[in-house]
Write a protein that holds these residues in place. Sequence first.
Motif, mmCIF file in Angstrom:
data_model
loop_
_atom_site.group_PDB
_atom_site.id
_atom_site.type_symbol
_atom_site.label_atom_id
_atom_site.label_comp_id
_atom_site.label_asym_id
_atom_site.label_seq_id
_atom_site.Cartn_x
_atom_site.Cartn_y
_atom_site.Cartn_z
ATOM 1 N N TRP A 103 0.802 -1.221 0.000
ATOM 2 C CA TRP A 103 0.000 0.000 0.000
ATOM 3 C C TRP A 103 0.836 1.273 0.000
ATOM 4 O O TRP A 103 0.313 2.350 -0.249
ATOM 5 C CB TRP A 103 -0.916 0.009 1.211
ATOM 6 C CG TRP A 103 -2.148 -0.818 1.052
ATOM 7 C CD1 TRP A 103 -2.382 -1.786 0.117
ATOM 8 C CD2 TRP A 103 -3.314 -0.759 1.859
ATOM 9 N NE1 TRP A 103 -3.612 -2.337 0.317
ATOM 10 C CE2 TRP A 103 -4.215 -1.734 1.374
ATOM 11 C CE3 TRP A 103 -3.679 -0.003 2.962
ATOM 12 C CZ2 TRP A 103 -5.461 -1.941 1.951
ATOM 13 C CZ3 TRP A 103 -4.925 -0.228 3.535
ATOM 14 C CH2 TRP A 103 -5.801 -1.172 3.029
ATOM 15 N N ALA A 104 2.119 1.168 0.280
ATOM 16 C CA ALA A 104 2.972 2.353 0.406
ATOM 17 C C ALA A 104 2.913 3.265 -0.827
ATOM 18 O O ALA A 104 2.774 4.482 -0.666
ATOM 19 C CB ALA A 104 4.410 1.950 0.720
ATOM 20 N N PRO A 105 3.016 2.733 -2.054
ATOM 21 C CA PRO A 105 2.946 3.648 -3.204
ATOM 22 C C PRO A 105 1.626 4.417 -3.279
ATOM 23 O O PRO A 105 1.621 5.624 -3.557
ATOM 24 C CB PRO A 105 3.115 2.719 -4.412
ATOM 25 C CG PRO A 105 3.827 1.519 -3.874
ATOM 26 C CD PRO A 105 3.315 1.365 -2.465
ATOM 27 N N SER A 106 0.520 3.748 -2.998
ATOM 28 C CA SER A 106 -0.778 4.419 -3.025
ATOM 29 C C SER A 106 -0.868 5.482 -1.935
ATOM 30 O O SER A 106 -1.349 6.591 -2.167
ATOM 31 C CB SER A 106 -1.892 3.385 -2.859
ATOM 32 O OG SER A 106 -3.140 4.014 -2.786
ATOM 33 N N LEU A 107 -0.408 5.138 -0.739
ATOM 34 C CA LEU A 107 -0.407 6.103 0.357
ATOM 35 C C LEU A 107 0.496 7.291 0.031
ATOM 36 O O LEU A 107 0.156 8.441 0.292
ATOM 37 C CB LEU A 107 0.060 5.433 1.658
ATOM 38 C CG LEU A 107 -0.902 4.431 2.280
ATOM 39 C CD1 LEU A 107 -0.191 3.620 3.366
ATOM 40 C CD2 LEU A 107 -2.122 5.143 2.844
ATOM 41 N N TRP A 108 1.644 6.995 -0.554
ATOM 42 C CA TRP A 108 2.615 8.037 -0.911
ATOM 43 C C TRP A 108 1.995 9.021 -1.891
ATOM 44 O O TRP A 108 2.071 10.233 -1.709
ATOM 45 C CB TRP A 108 3.857 7.379 -1.506
ATOM 46 C CG TRP A 108 4.979 8.330 -1.758
ATOM 47 C CD1 TRP A 108 5.218 9.049 -2.891
ATOM 48 C CD2 TRP A 108 6.015 8.667 -0.843
ATOM 49 N NE1 TRP A 108 6.334 9.807 -2.741
ATOM 50 C CE2 TRP A 108 6.855 9.589 -1.494
ATOM 51 C CE3 TRP A 108 6.323 8.273 0.450
ATOM 52 C CZ2 TRP A 108 7.973 10.128 -0.894
ATOM 53 C CZ3 TRP A 108 7.453 8.807 1.057
ATOM 54 C CH2 TRP A 108 8.265 9.722 0.385
ATOM 55 N N HIS A 109 1.357 8.487 -2.931
ATOM 56 C CA HIS A 109 0.772 9.357 -3.962
ATOM 57 C C HIS A 109 -0.465 10.091 -3.458
ATOM 58 O O HIS A 109 -0.729 11.207 -3.887
ATOM 59 C CB HIS A 109 0.462 8.562 -5.227
ATOM 60 C CG HIS A 109 1.700 8.085 -5.911
ATOM 61 N ND1 HIS A 109 2.650 8.939 -6.429
ATOM 62 C CD2 HIS A 109 2.160 6.837 -6.136
ATOM 63 C CE1 HIS A 109 3.641 8.239 -6.950
ATOM 64 N NE2 HIS A 109 3.375 6.960 -6.785
ATOM 65 N N SER A 110 -1.201 9.481 -2.555
ATOM 66 C CA SER A 110 -2.384 10.150 -2.018
ATOM 67 C C SER A 110 -2.006 11.355 -1.164
ATOM 68 O O SER A 110 -2.814 12.265 -0.985
ATOM 69 C CB SER A 110 -3.245 9.180 -1.216
ATOM 70 O OG SER A 110 -2.622 8.846 0.008
ATOM 71 N N ALA A 111 -0.783 11.371 -0.672
ATOM 72 C CA ALA A 111 -0.332 12.509 0.130
ATOM 73 C C ALA A 111 -0.130 13.742 -0.729
ATOM 74 O O ALA A 111 -0.228 14.864 -0.245
ATOM 75 C CB ALA A 111 0.972 12.170 0.853
ATOM 76 N N SER A 112 0.140 13.559 -2.018
ATOM 77 C CA SER A 112 0.420 14.699 -2.877
ATOM 78 C C SER A 112 -0.830 15.241 -3.552
ATOM 79 O O SER A 112 -0.772 16.272 -4.199
ATOM 80 C CB SER A 112 1.454 14.310 -3.943
ATOM 81 O OG SER A 112 0.905 13.325 -4.809
ATOM 82 N N THR A 113 -1.948 14.556 -3.415
ATOM 83 C CA THR A 113 -3.182 15.044 -4.020
ATOM 84 C C THR A 113 -4.057 15.638 -2.937
ATOM 85 O O THR A 113 -4.373 14.998 -1.944
ATOM 86 C CB THR A 113 -3.949 13.916 -4.736
ATOM 87 O OG1 THR A 113 -4.243 12.883 -3.798
ATOM 88 C CG2 THR A 113 -3.147 13.357 -5.896
#
Length: 119
Positions: A103-113
């Motif tokens: 889930w880390a990539p999804s969590l990472w990208h959700s932080a920038s949106t």
Amino acid sequence: MVAAGFVIGGAFHLRDIVAGGWMPYRFAPDAMNLFWTMLLPLDLIAAGLILWRPGRRMGVVLGLAIMAADLGVNGHAWGQMGIAAFGPALTIQGAFALLLAAWAPSLWHSASTSPISRA
């Protein structure tokens, strides 16, 4: 879901501290005892950061570091020190670490949106 895993981990350490006082893992060397004791605040900080969008990336990094260290320390307790109770715990922690890594990539990208950046 990932934040909940860290809250659950923190709750286990809180239970141990309430039952046994500060540094309750007296069967272990001081450094391991301190590490496990410090997982209470670290787990809760990781959960909070993951839930808080501006801090989510820091939470992901902290969470991955916690899980890597925890698996290493607990693996040593199980394999080198012969503490059998860590065997089942390692299975659960390993599964959680894999879930976090997935889930880390999804969590990472959700932080920038954020709603502001989409306007």
